[in-house]
Write an enzyme that holds these catalytic residues in place. Structure first.
Site, mmCIF file in Angstrom:
data_model
loop_
_atom_site.group_PDB
_atom_site.id
_atom_site.type_symbol
_atom_site.label_atom_id
_atom_site.label_comp_id
_atom_site.label_asym_id
_atom_site.label_seq_id
_atom_site.Cartn_x
_atom_site.Cartn_y
_atom_site.Cartn_z
ATOM 1 N N HIS A 155 4.543 7.006 2.009
ATOM 2 C CA HIS A 155 4.482 5.995 3.062
ATOM 3 C C HIS A 155 3.957 6.640 4.323
ATOM 4 O O HIS A 155 4.265 7.802 4.595
ATOM 5 C CB HIS A 155 5.884 5.407 3.312
ATOM 6 C CG HIS A 155 5.844 4.097 4.013
ATOM 7 N ND1 HIS A 155 5.762 4.010 5.377
ATOM 8 C CD2 HIS A 155 5.834 2.827 3.536
ATOM 9 C CE1 HIS A 155 5.719 2.731 5.715
ATOM 10 N NE2 HIS A 155 5.753 1.989 4.617
ATOM 11 N N ASP B 220 8.294 -0.579 -3.071
ATOM 12 C CA ASP B 220 7.618 -1.148 -4.233
ATOM 13 C C ASP B 220 7.993 -0.475 -5.540
ATOM 14 O O ASP B 220 7.661 -0.971 -6.614
ATOM 15 C CB ASP B 220 6.102 -1.051 -4.048
ATOM 16 C CG ASP B 220 5.642 -1.983 -2.947
ATOM 17 O OD1 ASP B 220 6.182 -3.094 -2.886
ATOM 18 O OD2 ASP B 220 4.779 -1.596 -2.161
HETATM 19 N N1 CMC Z 1 0.769 9.906 -5.167
HETATM 20 C C1 CMC Z 1 0.219 11.128 -5.062
HETATM 21 N N2 CMC Z 1 -0.136 11.720 -3.914
HETATM 22 C C2 CMC Z 1 0.100 11.038 -2.795
HETATM 23 C C3 CMC Z 1 0.678 9.756 -2.803
HETATM 24 C C4 CMC Z 1 1.024 9.186 -4.050
HETATM 25 N N3 CMC Z 1 1.563 7.967 -4.128
HETATM 26 N N4 CMC Z 1 0.798 9.300 -1.538
HETATM 27 C C5 CMC Z 1 0.299 10.262 -0.749
HETATM 28 N N5 CMC Z 1 -0.110 11.324 -1.503
HETATM 29 C C6 CMC Z 1 -0.650 12.591 -1.008
HETATM 30 C C7 CMC Z 1 -2.089 12.409 -0.493
HETATM 31 O O1 CMC Z 1 -3.016 12.626 -1.524
HETATM 32 C C8 CMC Z 1 -2.133 13.462 0.591
HETATM 33 O O2 CMC Z 1 -2.263 14.717 -0.026
HETATM 34 P P1 CMC Z 1 -3.103 15.901 0.707
HETATM 35 O O3 CMC Z 1 -2.396 16.163 1.998
HETATM 36 O O4 CMC Z 1 -3.055 17.058 -0.256
HETATM 37 O O5 CMC Z 1 -4.482 15.360 0.916
HETATM 38 C C9 CMC Z 1 -0.729 13.426 1.198
HETATM 39 O O6 CMC Z 1 0.123 12.965 0.131
HETATM 40 C C10 CMC Z 1 -0.595 12.518 2.402
HETATM 41 O O7 CMC Z 1 -1.004 11.206 2.026
HETATM 42 P P2 CMC Z 1 -1.963 10.263 2.858
HETATM 43 O O8 CMC Z 1 -2.825 9.490 1.906
HETATM 44 O O9 CMC Z 1 -2.647 11.038 3.939
HETATM 45 O O10 CMC Z 1 -0.889 9.322 3.533
HETATM 46 P P3 CMC Z 1 -1.169 7.909 4.182
HETATM 47 O O11 CMC Z 1 -0.141 7.765 5.211
HETATM 48 O O12 CMC Z 1 -2.597 7.773 4.599
HETATM 49 O O13 CMC Z 1 -0.935 6.907 2.954
HETATM 50 C C11 CMC Z 1 0.111 5.416 1.429
HETATM 51 C C12 CMC Z 1 0.261 6.223 2.744
HETATM 52 C C13 CMC Z 1 1.305 4.482 1.276
HETATM 53 C C14 CMC Z 1 -1.185 4.561 1.492
HETATM 54 C C15 CMC Z 1 0.045 6.411 0.251
HETATM 55 O O14 CMC Z 1 1.222 7.179 0.199
HETATM 56 C C16 CMC Z 1 -0.187 5.692 -1.070
HETATM 57 O O15 CMC Z 1 -1.337 5.376 -1.405
HETATM 58 N N6 CMC Z 1 0.897 5.428 -1.865
HETATM 59 C C17 CMC Z 1 0.783 4.698 -3.103
HETATM 60 C C18 CMC Z 1 0.644 3.210 -2.798
HETATM 61 C C19 CMC Z 1 1.950 2.592 -2.352
HETATM 62 O O16 CMC Z 1 2.975 2.792 -2.974
HETATM 63 N N7 CMC Z 1 1.862 1.776 -1.294
HETATM 64 C C20 CMC Z 1 3.010 1.016 -0.817
HETATM 65 C C21 CMC Z 1 3.414 1.364 0.573
HETATM 66 S S1 CMC Z 1 5.026 0.664 0.964
HETATM 67 C C22 CMC Z 1 4.824 -1.042 0.983
HETATM 68 C C23 CMC Z 1 3.930 -1.489 2.053
HETATM 69 O O17 CMC Z 1 4.223 -1.209 3.234
HETATM 70 O O18 CMC Z 1 2.956 -2.205 1.771
#
Ligand code: CMC
Length: 436
Positions: A313, A371
């Site tokens: 998140h 989720d």
């Molecule tokens: N699985 C594997 N790796 C992950 C995941 C995941 N679910 N989430 C983040 N990472 C890694 C990402 O690859 C990055 O790694 P690195 O630093 O080596 O490049 C690191 O963790 C930081 O992630 P980020 O993508 O920079 O974080 P963000 O804040 O931009 O993204 C997120 C947040 C929710 C989009 C992401 O965690 C994600 O895609 N999660 C899966 C989708 C999900 O469950 N979304 C629901 C969010 S809660 C309900 C809502 O509010 O809608």
């Protein structure tokens, strides 16, 4: 918003004069540096794609402490609201800032139930969709279309219009989601039954048919109500910010909420519940728990493009408090339905356990989000997977409209208009087509 004693000073290594920027305190959470005059003072913009360090507004509705894993609606912890209040009380709280007393709750609930029907014409509008259309495609259209039916409440500058639109949207969303479902399965629409609770009425419109009586199961009703409460608001997330930006042009509330629905659909946001359940089903098909290790290797491999859906998140760097409550509801619903041995629930718990112990997840502070378990609950209730995000939209509508109305009432609000760092071509002349 209180002006802090200290200022931020921005200095430049090229000798340009430094500038002082005001700092403001909120009631809790990080201070903000006010950069509104930065461009006028320096000719420079700030650059923050994805809003990693930018507060886009002031708000008094929802507060998240991502490090603690705390979520407060108007100051009340989500755990207390999910345990001691129902969704109607939560809606009142988000919209008006206070929890209603018994008389206030009855009055508010009555106002909402008076608006549960939608214009009969909506049925004909629905008919234009393919039967296999994704419910979120249908919802984007239906919610946008509401502005064509309720002209008498579309003036966003009129507080009464804003209030009646809020009530209409909260009341009609369950009816629209249930209609979208009934349409795709080819069953007759069920009209709302106002003697039922908000969640009970939704279950009735979803699962009843005109042929036989339908009795709402109280455990499922409570679970549905909790799903609504947990999803009701989440401060300035992508869809809420979309609603605010869309509404900042002065467009009507139905159009602004339709924009929020469209944004929520994406798999990085509300669409994650659907994506999470599909992921669990895929792993189950591959061999279930025995394949978890192999799957996790793919998740950790940056080149695979595979993510552990329902994990991570932008704000929570600790366990999402909604995920804990959802896991509790999951156990309750599966128990009540005799599905204690549900393989997907077991699989989800195994995935969670491995992820919480794995260095990759620990280092990046990735925890289950709301989720991760919500899909398992909804599937057990009998809600088809493609409808999950529409239910999220139903629940989030109150948050969107509360945030939209807060913005319109904020004297500091202006039309949202971000700037850019331009990286395209400089001025050039068009050549005649024969010379290009
Ligand atoms: N699985 C594997 N790796 C992950 C995941 C995941 N679910 N989430 C983040 N990472 C890694 C990402 O690859 C990055 O790694 P690195 O630093 O080596 O490049 C690191 O963790 C930081 O992630 P980020 O993508 O920079 O974080 P963000 O804040 O931009 O993204 C997120 C947040 C929710 C989009 C992401 O965690 C994600 O895609 N999660 C899966 C989708 C999900 O469950 N979304 C629901 C969010 S809660 C309900 C809502 O509010 O809608």
């Amino acid at each position: 918003m209180k002006l802090a004693d200290n200022k931020a000073t921005l200095s430049f290594s090229n000798g340009s004069p430094s500038v002082d920027l005001p700092v403001y305190h909120g009631n809790v959470g990080p201070d903000v540096v006010d950069i509104r005059k930065l461009y006028a003072q320096t000719g420079m913009f700030t650059y923050d794609p994805g809003f990693l360090s930018t507060a886009s507004c002031q708000s008094a509705i929802t507060y998240i402490d991502g490090d603690k894993g705390e979520l407060l609606y108007r100051g009340y912890p989500i755990e207390q609201l999910a345990t001691n209040c129902d969704f109607m009380e939560t809606c009142h709280l988000l919209l008006y800032g206070n929890l209603p007393n018994a008389a206030g709750k009855t009055e508010f609930t009555k106002r909402v139930t008076q608006h549960t029907m939608v214009n009969e014409q909506m049925q004909f509008f629905l008919r234009g969709f393919r039967r296999d259309a994704h419910p979120m495609a249908i919802m984007t259209g239906l919610v946008g279309a509401l502005s064509a039916f309720y002209h008498d409440s579309t003036d966003i500058t009129n507080p009464e219009h804003r209030d009646i639109s809020a009530i209409r949207l909260i009341a009609k969303m369950p009816t629209l989601v249930a209609m979208a479902y009934k349409y795709t399965v080819g069953q007759p629409y069920m009209y709302p039954k106002n003697e039922l609770s908000y969640a009970g009425n939704f279950l009735h419109m979803m699962f009843a048919t005109p042929c036989e009586p339908y009795v709402v199961n109280p455990v499922i009703e409570r679970a549905m109500d909790r799903i609504f409460t947990l999803h009701a608001d989440h401060e300035q997330n992508a869809s809420t910010s979309t609603v605010r930006l869309c509404g900042s042009s002065g467009t009507n509330p139905f159009a602004a909420i339709a924009a929020g629905v469209a944004c929520l659909w994406g798999p990085a946001h509300g669409g994650a519940n659907e994506a999470c359940l599909n992921m669990l089903e895929d792993i189950q098909r591959m061999g279930g728990i025995s394949k978890v290790g192999e799957f996790m290797e793919k998740v950790k491999d940056k080149n695979s493009g595979v993510k552990l859906m329902g994990f991570g998140h932008r704000v929570y760097k600790n366990y999402d408090p909604r995920a804990k409550l959802m896991q509790e509801t999951c156990k309750e619903v599966l128990g009540a339905l005799g599905l204690e041995n549900d393989p997907l629930f077991k699989l989800a718990m195994a995935l969670e356990k491995i992820a919480l112990e794995d260095d990759y997840f620990v280092q990046r502070k990735l925890y289950p989000n709301v989720d991760f378990y919500s899909g398992i609950v909804q599937r057990a209730i009998g809600i088809p997977v493609p409808l999950f995000t529409a239910i999220f939209a139903l629940a989030r509508t109150v948050g969107w409209i509360a945030q939209l109305n807060e913005m319109i009432g904020d004297p500091e609000y202006k039309i949202g208009r971000p700037r850019q760092l331009f990286t395209g071509s400089e001025r050039r002349d068009v050549q005649p087509i024969s010379q290009r």
